[in-house]
Design an enzyme around this catalytic site. Structure first.
Site, PDB file in Angstrom:
ATOM      1  N   SER A   1      -2.046 -22.064 -20.183  1.00 51.78           N
ATOM      2  CA  SER A   1      -1.051 -23.135 -19.998  1.00 51.78           C
ATOM      3  C   SER A   1      -1.410 -24.316 -20.905  1.00 51.78           C
ATOM      4  CB  SER A   1      -1.056 -23.628 -18.549  1.00 51.78           C
ATOM      5  OG  SER A   1      -0.188 -22.860 -17.754  1.00 51.78           O
TER       6      SER A   1
ATOM      7  N   LYS B   1      -1.834 -31.234 -13.326  1.00 47.82           N
ATOM      8  CA  LYS B   1      -1.473 -29.892 -13.788  1.00 47.82           C
ATOM      9  C   LYS B   1      -1.632 -28.895 -12.651  1.00 47.82           C
ATOM     10  CE  LYS B   1      -0.400 -26.958 -17.061  1.00 47.82           C
ATOM     11  NZ  LYS B   1       0.666 -26.436 -16.164  1.00 47.82           N
TER      12      LYS B   1
ATOM     13  N   LYS C   1     -10.819 -26.885 -11.193  1.00 52.15           N
ATOM     14  CA  LYS C   1     -10.645 -25.796 -12.161  1.00 52.15           C
ATOM     15  C   LYS C   1     -10.488 -26.326 -13.587  1.00 52.15           C
ATOM     16  CE  LYS C   1      -7.880 -22.591 -10.477  1.00 52.15           C
ATOM     17  NZ  LYS C   1      -6.673 -21.772 -10.180  1.00 52.15           N
TER      18      LYS C   1
ATOM     19  N   THR D   1      -4.003 -14.855 -16.584  1.00 46.11           N
ATOM     20  CA  THR D   1      -4.884 -14.935 -15.412  1.00 46.11           C
ATOM     21  C   THR D   1      -5.607 -13.600 -15.220  1.00 46.11           C
ATOM     22  OG1 THR D   1      -3.236 -16.416 -14.461  1.00 46.11           O
ATOM     23  CG2 THR D   1      -4.977 -15.659 -12.993  1.00 46.11           C
TER      24      THR D   1
ATOM     25  N   LYS E   1      -0.338 -29.394  -7.388  1.00 49.90           N
ATOM     26  CA  LYS E   1       0.296 -28.149  -6.962  1.00 49.90           C
ATOM     27  C   LYS E   1       1.583 -28.499  -6.255  1.00 49.90           C
ATOM     28  CE  LYS E   1      -1.192 -23.798  -6.858  1.00 49.90           C
ATOM     29  NZ  LYS E   1      -2.138 -23.342  -7.867  1.00 49.90           N
TER      30      LYS E   1
ATOM     31  N   ASN F   1       1.423 -10.092 -10.213  1.00 49.40           N
ATOM     32  CA  ASN F   1       1.212 -10.401 -11.639  1.00 49.40           C
ATOM     33  C   ASN F   1      -0.277 -10.401 -12.007  1.00 49.40           C
ATOM     34  OD1 ASN F   1       1.992 -11.261 -14.340  1.00 49.40           O
ATOM     35  ND2 ASN F   1       1.137 -13.240 -13.768  1.00 49.40           N
TER      36      ASN F   1
HETATM   37  N1  GLU Z   1      -1.005 -21.403 -10.699  1.00 48.00           N
HETATM   38  C1  GLU Z   1      -2.086 -21.144 -11.596  1.00 48.00           C
HETATM   39  C2  GLU Z   1      -3.414 -21.550 -10.963  1.00 48.00           C
HETATM   40  O1  GLU Z   1      -3.543 -21.648  -9.770  1.00 48.00           O
HETATM   41  C3  GLU Z   1      -1.845 -21.711 -12.983  1.00 48.00           C
HETATM   42  C4  GLU Z   1      -1.617 -23.185 -13.055  1.00 48.00           C
HETATM   43  C5  GLU Z   1      -1.171 -23.697 -14.423  1.00 48.00           C
HETATM   44  O2  GLU Z   1      -1.030 -22.904 -15.340  1.00 48.00           O
HETATM   45  O3  GLU Z   1      -0.957 -24.897 -14.506  1.00 48.00           O
HETATM   46  O4  GLU Z   1      -4.389 -21.730 -11.633  1.00 48.00           O
END
Ligand code: GLU
Length: 423
Positions: free
Chosen positions: A356, A67, A91, A187, A103, A214
Site C-alpha cells: 500500500s 493508514k 505495524k 499480504t 482502521k 485473499n
Molecule cells: N488491512 C491490511 C492490514 O491490516 C492492510 C492495510 C493497508 O494496506 O493500509 O494490514
C-alpha cells in the site's frame, strides 16, 4: 473493553515493564486520537432505506498520515476497530514506513447484499467520512470483506465530491484505477517469504492453514512457486475442516495438490464439497484438524480463533499469524511454554500495508512500477524486518516487534513534542 483490545493493551504494557521509555508514550498509545462513528442512510435497490453503522478510528499519526484498512463484517464494533487501528500504528512503525495507524469498517454482512447495493453502501460511507480522509491525512485500504472494486468506488466518490483527481486517498485499488501491481497478492506473498525463511533448514514442510480467503489463497499460491515441498496437510474455511493425505510424497507432487486446491478455490469460491472430488481429501472435525501435526500453522481467518481450548491440542512447531490477533493472550502463553515459535501478525501480514505504501508513493510521483520491481522490494523488506526482529533469539517475537515500534515512536515524540517531556 473487549478481549482483543485488552490484548493490545497487554502487549503495549509488556514493553513498558523494565523499560526506560517514558510512560507518557504508553498513555498516548493506549487510546486512539479520533473515534469517528456515523449512522448513515442508504437507499437500496429495492427502494428501502436502511441505516448503516460506519466507523473510522484514527489511532496515531506521529509517523505520518493515518493508514489502515476498511472491514465489512457483521461483527464490526467499536472496540474491535480500536484494536485493529492500534495494531496498524505498531505495524507501520515496525516496517519503517511513514504512516500512522487507523482502521474503519461497516457493520454488515457483505454476502447479504448484491453488488449494486454494496456500491451504494460504499458510496454512502465515503460521503460520511469524506471530511476525515485524504492522501496526506488518512488513507484507507482493503481488509476483511473488502477488495479492489470497493476501493475503486471510494476513489471515485471521494474525487467526485471534492472535484479532484487524488489517487493517493486510497490504496488497494485495481491497477486500472491507479492500484499497484502486486498489491492484491502482497499480504499472502509477504507471509510466504517469511515462512520460507523460518523453515529454511527443512526439506519437506507440512502446513495447517486456517482461512482460504485473499490472504490464505495468496500464501499458497506463492509457496507453490518455490522449489521446496510445501504440503498443506490440513486446511479449513467457513465450510469446515479438511485433511489431505500425503503419505506418498511422489504421488502428492505428481498430482500437485496445491495447484488443485487453488483451482478449486478459484472455481467454487470455497472448499465446500472438495472431499467429493478427490479421494486424498477428507472432511474431518475441528479436533482432528488441530491435533494433526503440521510444521507450520497459519491462522489467516479472523481474530481470536485460537483460545485456550484450541491451543491445548494444537500440534505444531511454528505459528505465522496471517490474520490480525488470532491468538488469545492465554493461548499464546500456553503455546510459548510449549516452545512453539510465534511470528506475530504485525510482522507476518505487514506485506499488505507495505505494498500500500508503494502504491501511495507511485500515485504521488506519477510512476507505475512493474510487478517484478514491487515483489523485489516487498521480499527484501519482509526479510530485513524478519531478521531485525528475530536476531534477539529470545522467542518473544511479538514483544520484540512492539519494542522496536514503540522505541521508534518514542524517539519521534521526544523530538517533535519535547514540551510533553520537559521536567
Ligand atoms: N488491512 C491490511 C492490514 O491490516 C492492510 C492495510 C493497508 O494496506 O493500509 O494490514
Amino acid at each position: 473493553m473487549n478481549t482483543f483490545l485488552k490484548q493490545f493493551q497487554k502487549s503495549l504494557n509488556n514493553v513498558f515493564t523494565n523499560s526506560l521509555i517514558s510512560s507518557h508514550i504508553r498513555e498516548i498509545l493506549s487510546q486512539p486520537t479520533n473515534e469517528i462513528i456515523f449512522n448513515f442512510p442508504v437507499k437500496l435497490s429495492d427502494n428501502s432505506v436502511k441505516i448503516f453503522k460506519g466507523y473510522r478510528i484514527q489511532h496515531n499519526n506521529i509517523l505520518g498520515p493515518y493508514k489502515g484498512g476498511l472491514r465489512f463484517h457483521q461483527d464490526v464494533n467499536l472496540d474491535e476497530v480500536k484494536a485493529l487501528a492500534s495494531l496498524m500504528t505498531i505495524k507501520c512503525a515496525l516496517q519503517d514506513i511513514p504512516f500512522g495507524g487507523a482502521k474503519g469498517g461497516i457493520q454488515l454482512n457483505p454476502h447479504e447484499y448484491n453488488k449494486y447495493d454494496l456500491e451504494l453502501i460504499t458510496r454512502g460511507y465515503t460521503r460520511a467520512i469524506n471530511n476525515y480522509i485524504g492522501g496526506d491525512y488518512d488513507i484507507p485500504a482493503p481488509d476483511v470483506g473488502t477488495n479492489a472494486e470497493i476501493m475503486d468506488w471510494i476513489l471515485d466518490e471521494y474525487n467526485l465530491i471534492n472535484n479532484k483527481d487524488e489517487k493517493s486517498v486510497i490504496t488497494g485499488k485495481s491497477p486500472e484505477c491507479g492500484g499497484s501491481l502486486g498489491r492484491k497478492e502482497a499480504t499472502g506473498r509477504g507471509l510466504g517469504v517469511i515462512l520460507n525463511e523460518v523453515v529454511k533448514d527443512l526439506d519437506n514442510v507440512t502446513i495447517k492453514l486456517e482461512g482460504f480467503g485473499n490472504v490464505g489463497y495468496h500464501i499458497v499460491d506463492y509457496l507453490n512457486t518455490l522449489d521446496k515441498n510445501f504440503m498443506i496437510n490440513t486446511i479449513s474455511d467457513h465450510t469446515g475442516y479438511y485433511k489431505i493425505d500425503y503419505d506418498d510424497l511422489e504421488l502428492y507432487k505428481l498430482n500437485n495438490f496445491i495447484s488443485y486446491l487453488l483451482q478449486y478455490q478459484r472455481d467454487h469460491g470455497s472448499l465446500k464439497n472438495i472431499e467429493k472430488f478427490s479421494f486424498k481429501i477428507s472432511k474431518i472435525d475441528k479436533e482432528e484438524y488441530l491435533k494433526t501435526y503440521s510444521d507450520v500453522f497459519i491462522p489467516a481467518a479472523l481474530e481470536l480463533s485460537i483460545k485456550e481450548n484450541e491451543a491445548n491440542i494444537l500440534n505444531v512447531k511454528n505459528i505465522l499469524e496471517g490474520a490480525n490477533g488470532p491468538l488469545s493472550d492465554s493461548a499464546e502463553k500456553m503455546l510459548l511454554s510449549r516452545d512453539i515459535n510465534i511470528y506475530p501478525d504485525i510482522l507476518c501480514n505487514s506485506g499488505g500495508v507495505l505494498v500500500s505504501y508503494y502504491e501511495w508513493v507511485q500515485n504521488n510521483t506519477n510512476q507505475i512500477w512493474t510487478k517484478e520491481d514491487v515483489n523485489r522490494r516487498l521480499d527484501k523488506q519482509m526479510l530485513d524486518c524478519y531478521h531485525k526482529i528475530t536476531k534477539s533469539k529470545n522467542n518473544k517475537y511479538r514483544n520484540e516487534c512492539y519494542k522496536y515500534s514503540i522505541e521508534k515512536i518514542n524517539e519521534i515524540y521526544q523530538k517533535r513534542k519535547s514540551y510533553l517531556f520537559r521536567l
